[in-house]
Design a protein around this motif. Structure first.
Motif, PDB file in Angstrom:
ATOM      1  N   ARG A 135      14.307  30.753  34.613  1.00 19.24           N
ATOM      2  CA  ARG A 135      14.783  31.784  33.680  1.00 19.24           C
ATOM      3  C   ARG A 135      15.731  32.745  34.395  1.00 19.24           C
ATOM      4  O   ARG A 135      15.873  33.906  33.983  1.00 19.24           O
ATOM      5  N   GLN A 136      16.371  32.256  35.445  1.00 23.24           N
ATOM      6  CA  GLN A 136      17.223  33.140  36.239  1.00 23.24           C
ATOM      7  C   GLN A 136      18.525  33.472  35.518  1.00 23.24           C
ATOM      8  O   GLN A 136      19.063  32.663  34.753  1.00 23.24           O
ATOM      9  N   ARG A 137      19.016  34.657  35.828  1.00 20.23           N
ATOM     10  CA  ARG A 137      20.338  35.093  35.376  1.00 20.23           C
ATOM     11  C   ARG A 137      21.295  34.924  36.549  1.00 20.23           C
ATOM     12  O   ARG A 137      21.028  35.392  37.657  1.00 20.23           O
ATOM     13  N   ALA A 138      22.400  34.216  36.325  1.00 15.28           N
ATOM     14  CA  ALA A 138      23.367  33.950  37.386  1.00 15.28           C
ATOM     15  C   ALA A 138      24.281  35.151  37.573  1.00 15.28           C
ATOM     16  O   ALA A 138      24.957  35.587  36.624  1.00 15.28           O
ATOM     17  N   VAL A 139      24.286  35.698  38.796  1.00  8.23           N
ATOM     18  CA  VAL A 139      25.108  36.863  39.119  1.00  8.23           C
ATOM     19  C   VAL A 139      26.071  36.479  40.234  1.00  8.23           C
ATOM     20  O   VAL A 139      25.639  35.973  41.282  1.00  8.23           O
ATOM     21  N   LEU A 140      27.341  36.690  40.021  1.00 11.28           N
ATOM     22  CA  LEU A 140      28.339  36.436  41.054  1.00 11.28           C
ATOM     23  C   LEU A 140      28.641  37.757  41.755  1.00 11.28           C
ATOM     24  O   LEU A 140      29.260  38.654  41.176  1.00 11.28           O
ATOM     25  N   CYS A 141      28.180  37.888  43.003  1.00  8.97           N
ATOM     26  CA  CYS A 141      28.445  39.075  43.804  1.00  8.97           C
ATOM     27  C   CYS A 141      29.807  38.913  44.473  1.00  8.97           C
ATOM     28  O   CYS A 141      30.134  37.821  44.970  1.00  8.97           O
ATOM     29  N   VAL A 142      30.580  39.976  44.510  1.00 11.20           N
ATOM     30  CA  VAL A 142      31.947  39.927  45.042  1.00 11.20           C
ATOM     31  C   VAL A 142      32.104  41.004  46.113  1.00 11.20           C
ATOM     32  O   VAL A 142      31.827  42.180  45.859  1.00 11.20           O
ATOM     33  N   GLU A 143      32.554  40.592  47.283  1.00  7.74           N
ATOM     34  CA  GLU A 143      32.970  41.534  48.325  1.00  7.74           C
ATOM     35  C   GLU A 143      34.494  41.554  48.305  1.00  7.74           C
ATOM     36  O   GLU A 143      35.133  40.567  48.713  1.00  7.74           O
ATOM     37  N   PRO A 144      35.098  42.631  47.817  1.00  9.41           N
ATOM     38  CA  PRO A 144      36.556  42.631  47.668  1.00  9.41           C
ATOM     39  C   PRO A 144      37.274  42.913  48.984  1.00  9.41           C
ATOM     40  O   PRO A 144      36.694  43.454  49.923  1.00  9.41           O
ATOM     41  N   GLU A 145      38.540  42.542  49.011  1.00 14.19           N
ATOM     42  CA  GLU A 145      39.388  42.922  50.124  1.00 14.19           C
ATOM     43  C   GLU A 145      39.612  44.433  50.072  1.00 14.19           C
ATOM     44  O   GLU A 145      39.607  45.031  48.988  1.00 14.19           O
ATOM     45  N   PRO A 146      39.804  45.076  51.238  1.00 11.69           N
ATOM     46  CA  PRO A 146      40.052  46.518  51.231  1.00 11.69           C
ATOM     47  C   PRO A 146      41.255  46.862  50.350  1.00 11.69           C
ATOM     48  O   PRO A 146      42.300  46.218  50.428  1.00 11.69           O
ATOM     49  N   GLY A 147      41.054  47.850  49.503  1.00 18.79           N
ATOM     50  CA  GLY A 147      42.147  48.309  48.651  1.00 18.79           C
ATOM     51  C   GLY A 147      42.334  47.537  47.363  1.00 18.79           C
ATOM     52  O   GLY A 147      43.172  47.916  46.532  1.00 18.79           O
ATOM     53  N   ALA A 148      41.585  46.446  47.164  1.00 18.30           N
ATOM     54  CA  ALA A 148      41.749  45.647  45.950  1.00 18.30           C
ATOM     55  C   ALA A 148      41.190  46.398  44.739  1.00 18.30           C
ATOM     56  O   ALA A 148      40.129  47.015  44.808  1.00 18.30           O
ATOM     57  N   ARG A 149      41.906  46.348  43.625  1.00 14.53           N
ATOM     58  CA  ARG A 149      41.440  46.987  42.386  1.00 14.53           C
ATOM     59  C   ARG A 149      40.451  46.065  41.686  1.00 14.53           C
ATOM     60  O   ARG A 149      40.688  44.856  41.556  1.00 14.53           O
ATOM     61  N   ARG A 150      39.379  46.643  41.216  1.00 13.54           N
ATOM     62  CA  ARG A 150      38.325  45.818  40.619  1.00 13.54           C
ATOM     63  C   ARG A 150      38.807  45.068  39.380  1.00 13.54           C
ATOM     64  O   ARG A 150      38.475  43.887  39.195  1.00 13.54           O
ATOM     65  N   ASP A 151      39.572  45.730  38.533  1.00 11.70           N
ATOM     66  CA  ASP A 151      40.019  45.048  37.321  1.00 11.70           C
ATOM     67  C   ASP A 151      40.930  43.873  37.662  1.00 11.70           C
ATOM     68  O   ASP A 151      40.866  42.809  37.021  1.00 11.70           O
ATOM     69  N   ALA A 152      41.756  44.028  38.718  1.00 13.77           N
ATOM     70  CA  ALA A 152      42.639  42.935  39.134  1.00 13.77           C
ATOM     71  C   ALA A 152      41.827  41.780  39.717  1.00 13.77           C
ATOM     72  O   ALA A 152      42.152  40.598  39.491  1.00 13.77           O
ATOM     73  N   VAL A 153      40.766  42.102  40.461  1.00 11.43           N
ATOM     74  CA  VAL A 153      39.917  41.061  41.033  1.00 11.43           C
ATOM     75  C   VAL A 153      39.214  40.282  39.933  1.00 11.43           C
ATOM     76  O   VAL A 153      39.126  39.045  39.970  1.00 11.43           O
ATOM     77  N   VAL A 154      38.709  40.977  38.921  1.00 16.67           N
ATOM     78  CA  VAL A 154      38.031  40.296  37.812  1.00 16.67           C
ATOM     79  C   VAL A 154      38.995  39.353  37.096  1.00 16.67           C
ATOM     80  O   VAL A 154      38.637  38.209  36.757  1.00 16.67           O
ATOM     81  N   GLU A 155      40.217  39.781  36.889  1.00 16.61           N
ATOM     82  CA  GLU A 155      41.216  38.923  36.241  1.00 16.61           C
ATOM     83  C   GLU A 155      41.513  37.709  37.111  1.00 16.61           C
ATOM     84  O   GLU A 155      41.677  36.586  36.603  1.00 16.61           O
ATOM     85  N   ALA A 156      41.618  37.907  38.434  1.00 15.78           N
ATOM     86  CA  ALA A 156      41.880  36.790  39.339  1.00 15.78           C
ATOM     87  C   ALA A 156      40.722  35.795  39.315  1.00 15.78           C
ATOM     88  O   ALA A 156      40.937  34.574  39.366  1.00 15.78           O
TER      89      ALA A 156
END
Length: 524
Positions: free
Chosen positions: A456-477
């Motif tokens: 019954r697990q929920r799949a979570v994708l954890c993201v370590e962004p590059e320094p200075g990366a914008r979160r909205d841009a990373v999600v789109e990528a």
């Protein structure tokens, strides 16, 4: 007729052929270093063996060796093996006391700080009868008997190199514990011989080659492999925090032809070269191990290397090292139909691989057999029975890794079986998702974790962004690179984390249990 690979003792004796050749360089920062010749190393091993014998160390004794000094490590390990004693290699960590209680060592050899921890934390309490202190620091008499380990002039007689039985216990090396409790892996003399032969096939060393070993225990193997081994001053408790100049400086000064390190450490080297416009013209071969090598890091490394230099991703484990290797160029090749994840390459000569308990797609647990496979876990019969089996005249080791074999005999890695994310009506392997997600712009690395009970697990994708990366841009990528992935819709949440927790040994294996706890807390 199969010829047995050369033993440790045969390789040690070979060092006498060129007594003035430098076999080890102990570094103390970006610039300084001390060259140790073959004659000095062998003389030092003999003197160390004499000192150990005088301290009461005998054949069969298990001796913990805990030091950050490359020469001290090599001299102690070689000396112990020559006495028939068993060196035990373990990293300083919270589980040390439990590990030592398990193997009950009679001898503890270490630098002063290790002995302070031993006394304060009760490591080996009631078991260690002989405490030997290396290096400088607190007065040795407060912690144990001083073990003289100055590099000699090499004028003394060479040590005897008796040939042991192949089944004699030669060493115990603990696993990193990144996917469970650390276990003591037994290396028989034949196991070490098999590992050295397999490493010969990967390194393909030539006379005069120089190895920069960014993993300290490997410094004990480098001289046996015929390479001048440069041991840089790595932060062994946090390799990824090592000053890059302490790696690149010795590499360039000693004109290393081979570089060996984890992706975290190789990233330091590549980043330093990019920032400072440096090249590494002497390097012919880079060996990455400890975690999958991503194409992005390989491309950054390649910018600093001369044309024709190889970057190899080496697959293996403490229980079976090495198993397979693949050139970075092949990592970019699209997988054949039905084969996702990361390609590990073909098994090395003398190594066999098979997939156990495979499902309809061929996915199952990778098992390997060969002379480099350890026969048992020390004092852990249940773990040995679970991981080892005899079949087709060979001992097979279950790696705990999920994978497939393709039609060309190549292994494909899909992640650890313990990290499988199992939800309602689906099961996701980590490497299937992460190999694609890690290519997204602005992403340093990703980790797929399951939150909740298996099934019954929920799949979570954890993201370590590059320094200075914008979160909205990373999600789109991420949406772009995972858009055609058949299981991307199973990912319930994308969660940002500033810096993933990793293993202490390589700083490259992600601590998914801690990340899953983080994800369960709902942090964003």
């Amino acid at each position: 007729m199969t010829v047995a690979p050369d033993s440790v003792f045969t390789r040690l004796a070979r060092l006498t052929e060129h007594p003035r050749a430098t076999v080890l360089v102990r570094c103390a920062g970006a610039l300084s270093g001390q060259d140790v010749t073959a004659a000095q190393l062998l003389d030092g091993c003999r003197r160390t063996a004499d000192a150990l014998r005088a301290a009461g160390v005998r054949r069969g004794d298990k001796a913990v060796v805990m030091t950050r000094d490359a020469y001290h490590l090599v001299a102690c390990v070689y000396a112990l093996i020559s006495l028939g004693a068993v060196p035990v290699l373990i990293e300083p960590r919270a589980e040390v006391r439990r590990c030592l209680d398990e193997i009950a060592p009679g001898v503890f050899i270490g630098e002063p700080l290790a002995h302070v921890a031993r006394r304060a934390l009760g490591w080996g309490r009631g078991q260690v009868r002989t405490a030997l202190v290396t290096g400088r620091g607190l007065p040795g008499r407060l912690l144990g008997r001083s073990l003289p380990l100055a590099v000699p002039d090499g004028s003394g007689p060479l040590p005897p190199v008796p040939e042991p039985r192949p089944d004699d216990l030669a060493m115990i090396a603990f696993t990193s514990g990144s996917t469970g409790q650390p276990k003591g892996v037994e290396y028989r003399c034949a196991t070490l011989a098999g590992q050295l032969a397999a490493l010969d096939a990967v390194l393909r060393a030539e006379p005069g080659d120089v190895l920069l070993s960014c993993f300290l225990p490997f410094a004990a193997l480098g001289p046996l492999l015929g390479l001048t081994t440069v041991a840089p001053q790595v932060d062994h408790l946090a390799p990824a925090r090592t000053p890059p100049g302490s790696l690149v400086g010795p590499l360039r000064r000693h004109r290393a032809t081979h570089v060996l390190g984890s992706p975290a450490v190789l990233g330091l080297i590549a980043g330093h070269c990019v920032r400072h416009g440096l090249t590494l013209p002497s390097v012919r071969r880079v060996l990455s191990f400890g975690a999958p090598l991503r194409p992005r890091l390989a491309e950054m490394l390649a910018k600093a290397l001369p044309p024709g230099a190889e970057i190899l991703s080496v697959y293996g484990a403490t229980e079976c090292l090495p198993v397979a290797a693949i050139d970075a160029q092949e990592l970019r090749v699209r997988p054949p139909a039905g084969h996702v994840g990361t390609c590990l390459g073909r098994p090395l000569p003398g190594v066999r691989a098979r997939i156990l308990d495979a499902d309809g797609t061929g996915l199952g647990e990778i098992a390997v057999a060969g002379p480099m496979v350890s026969p048992a876990y020390h004092a852990r019969p249940d773990a040995t029975r679970a991981a080892k089996s005899l079949a087709d005249g060979a001992l097979w080791h279950r790696t705990g890794d999920l994978g497939r074999l393709d039609g060309e005999g190549r292994l494909w890695y899909l992640g650890r079986s313990a990290h499988l994310v199992i939800g309602e009506g689906f099961a996701l392997t980590t490497e299937d998702i992460e190999a694609a997600a890690d290519t997204a712009a602005g992403v340093r690395r990703t980790a797929l974790v399951g939150v909740g009970a298996a099934g019954r697990q929920r799949a979570v994708l954890c993201v370590e962004p590059e320094p200075g990366a914008r979160r909205d841009a990373v999600v789109e990528a991420l949406r772009a690179v995972l858009g055609d992935h058949p299981d991307a819709r199973r990912i319930a949440t994308v969660l940002f984390h500033p810096r993933f927790p990793t293993d202490i040994r390589h700083n490259s294996k992600i601590d998914r249990a801690r990340l899953a706890t983080y994800a369960a807390g709902g942090r964003r």
